[in-house]
Design a protein around this motif. Structure first.
Motif, PDB file in Angstrom:
ATOM      1  N   GLN A   1     -24.938  -4.451  25.095  1.00  0.00           N
ATOM      2  CA  GLN A   1     -24.751  -3.774  26.197  1.00  0.00           C
ATOM      3  C   GLN A   1     -23.693  -4.521  27.166  1.00  0.00           C
ATOM      4  O   GLN A   1     -23.889  -5.670  27.211  1.00  0.00           O
ATOM      5  N   PHE A   2     -22.670  -3.770  27.753  1.00  0.00           N
ATOM      6  CA  PHE A   2     -21.973  -4.375  28.591  1.00  0.00           C
ATOM      7  C   PHE A   2     -22.755  -5.008  29.765  1.00  0.00           C
ATOM      8  O   PHE A   2     -23.972  -4.490  30.257  1.00  0.00           O
ATOM      9  N   GLN A   3     -22.273  -6.249  30.176  1.00  0.00           N
ATOM     10  CA  GLN A   3     -23.169  -6.943  31.111  1.00  0.00           C
ATOM     11  C   GLN A   3     -22.159  -7.171  32.443  1.00  0.00           C
ATOM     12  O   GLN A   3     -22.661  -6.686  33.565  1.00  0.00           O
ATOM     13  N   GLN A   4     -21.169  -7.740  32.456  1.00  0.00           N
ATOM     14  CA  GLN A   4     -20.455  -7.960  33.547  1.00  0.00           C
ATOM     15  C   GLN A   4     -18.879  -8.632  33.285  1.00  0.00           C
ATOM     16  O   GLN A   4     -18.654  -8.822  32.170  1.00  0.00           O
ATOM     17  N   LEU A   5     -18.163  -8.520  33.984  1.00  0.00           N
ATOM     18  CA  LEU A   5     -16.596  -9.027  33.902  1.00  0.00           C
ATOM     19  C   LEU A   5     -16.502 -10.190  35.091  1.00  0.00           C
ATOM     20  O   LEU A   5     -16.849  -9.985  36.158  1.00  0.00           O
TER      21      LEU A   5
ATOM     22  N   ASN B   1     -29.747 -12.773  27.254  1.00  0.00           N
ATOM     23  CA  ASN B   1     -28.312 -13.440  27.387  1.00  0.00           C
ATOM     24  C   ASN B   1     -28.055 -12.615  28.919  1.00  0.00           C
ATOM     25  O   ASN B   1     -26.785 -12.570  28.961  1.00  0.00           O
ATOM     26  N   ILE B   2     -28.810 -12.873  29.908  1.00  0.00           N
ATOM     27  CA  ILE B   2     -28.387 -12.610  31.108  1.00  0.00           C
ATOM     28  C   ILE B   2     -27.888 -14.035  31.782  1.00  0.00           C
ATOM     29  O   ILE B   2     -28.881 -14.744  32.126  1.00  0.00           O
ATOM     30  N   ILE B   3     -26.988 -13.944  32.437  1.00  0.00           N
ATOM     31  CA  ILE B   3     -26.175 -15.059  33.138  1.00  0.00           C
ATOM     32  C   ILE B   3     -26.115 -14.887  34.666  1.00  0.00           C
ATOM     33  O   ILE B   3     -26.217 -13.702  35.201  1.00  0.00           O
TER      34      ILE B   3
ATOM     35  N   TYR C   1     -17.754  -8.227  38.215  1.00  0.00           N
ATOM     36  CA  TYR C   1     -18.012  -6.783  38.265  1.00  0.00           C
ATOM     37  C   TYR C   1     -19.331  -6.799  37.398  1.00  0.00           C
ATOM     38  O   TYR C   1     -19.266  -6.702  36.173  1.00  0.00           O
ATOM     39  N   ASP C   2     -20.420  -6.188  37.935  1.00  0.00           N
ATOM     40  CA  ASP C   2     -21.675  -6.227  37.082  1.00  0.00           C
ATOM     41  C   ASP C   2     -22.357  -4.946  37.162  1.00  0.00           C
ATOM     42  O   ASP C   2     -23.523  -4.899  36.944  1.00  0.00           O
ATOM     43  N   ARG C   3     -21.523  -3.852  37.390  1.00  0.00           N
ATOM     44  CA  ARG C   3     -22.352  -2.373  37.445  1.00  0.00           C
ATOM     45  C   ARG C   3     -22.161  -2.076  35.971  1.00  0.00           C
ATOM     46  O   ARG C   3     -21.522  -2.513  35.376  1.00  0.00           O
ATOM     47  N   PRO C   4     -22.993  -0.925  35.618  1.00  0.00           N
ATOM     48  CA  PRO C   4     -22.983  -0.334  34.424  1.00  0.00           C
ATOM     49  C   PRO C   4     -21.747  -0.092  34.072  1.00  0.00           C
ATOM     50  O   PRO C   4     -20.866   0.711  34.774  1.00  0.00           O
TER      51      PRO C   4
END
Length: 329
Positions: free
Chosen positions: A97-101, A120-122, A134-137
């Protein structure tokens, strides 16, 4: 064809999951507070657990914020039903799943810690203010200019208060432009030409074109990069540009100057750039890895974007995007 679950249905599923997890009033209030839901003044727990939860969830206004909240519910509470609904919204990467940029930095690399190794949450703990995160879905529409504008409003309410989308877009572009290296004028010209194209398509197509993100972290390896005694574990740390398209494609754009394929050598007659097969080979190997990881890669030579020919630059950039994004025309 995958159908997206209506947000009203997703809201009800979230309410059900929260009440099922915390079936008494005191536990439910603690849970909702921990998840960050505001406490309304017009409804109380005595009005019923479902009513109380539903009203508190109504404080989450936008669809993207609702999806982000649903992800927290799945992570912290657990709900197969909510998780299944989220799959109809999100665009999954090749590895999950996409997490952030993390992109458009203005200074030192951020310090990153892992707050949940199982998922893997940073978290960025240092230099965060120098980077755009950018951390929105990521929805099935990809990452559009409009989505970036909406996110920027949330990140900087004081800066954007009272401004329309066009004005916010200008502020956002200026901030991104500042991250582009001054040593790469062609990269700056490419960025400006793309957003000039976006302006030409506005307002007929709104800001629904894909956002062009500069200086995006692809890999992150601060240790071997700063230790000259170790080989670099990850050669390509950052992408010149990244776009996330509606079909799930991830497009990388690189602007190549002489430093990509040559080295400076001091000769009797002065400093000259000498072609380097080693540099070229390293670049080709990194390109293959990128493509095999599911990215599309396009390269532009710096000579294609000459400073003395702005019309030529605009034509080159516009022709490329007309072919890459035909649905936008």
């Amino acid at each position: 064809m995958r159908m997206t679950v209506p947000t009203e249905v997703l809201r009800e599923a979230i309410v059900d999951a929260l009440v099922e997890f915390a079936p008494d009033g005191s536990r439910l209030m603690v849970l909702l507070g921990r998840l960050g839901l505001e406490s309304p003044g017009e409804v109380f727990i005595e009005d019923g657990l479902f009513t109380y939860t539903r009203v508190r969830l109504d404080t989450v206004k936008t669809d993207q914020d609702l999806i982000a909240f649903a992800q927290r519910v799945v992570t912290q509470v657990g709900s197969d039903r909510v998780d299944e609904m989220l799959r109809t919204y999100g665009v999954r990467s090749a590895h999950g799943q996409f997490q952030q940029l993390i992109f458009a930095g203005l200074g030192p690399k951020p310090k990153i810690v892992m707050v949940d190794a199982t998922q893997n949450i940073i978290k960025v703990t240092t230099h965060r203010h120098l980077w755009m995160i950018y951390d929105r879905p990521l929805l099935s529409s990809g990452l559009t200019v409009q989505a970036l504008i909406d996110w920027w409003r949330t990140e900087h309410p004081d800066l954007t208060a009272g401004k329309d989308d066009v004005a916010v877009s200008r502020l956002l572009r200026l901030r991104m432009f500042q991250s582009l290296p001054k040593t790469s004028p062609p990269q700056r010209r490419f960025f400006s030409s793309y957003y000039a194209r976006v302006d030409r398509l506005y307002p007929a197509l709104g800001f629904e074109q894909p956002a062009l993100l500069p200086e995006v972290h692809l890999h992150y390896d601060p240790y071997s990069q700063t230790d000259p005694t170790n080989d670099k574990d990850l050669e390509r740390q950052r992408m010149d540009f990244l776009m996330l398209l509606p079909d799930g494609s991830r497009v990388v754009i690189e602007i190549d100057g002489a430093q990509h394929y040559s080295r400076e050598e001091r000769l009797a007659e002065g400093v000259r750039k000498i072609a380097s097969p080693q540099l070229y080979g390293e670049m080709m190997a990194a390109d293959r890895d990128l493509r095999l990881s599911g990215y599309e890669l396009y390269r532009f030579g710096a000579r294609e974007l000459p400073p003395e020919q702005p019309d030529t630059v605009g034509a080159v950039v516009n022709e490329f995007f007309e072919r890459l994004l035909p649905a936008a025309e």
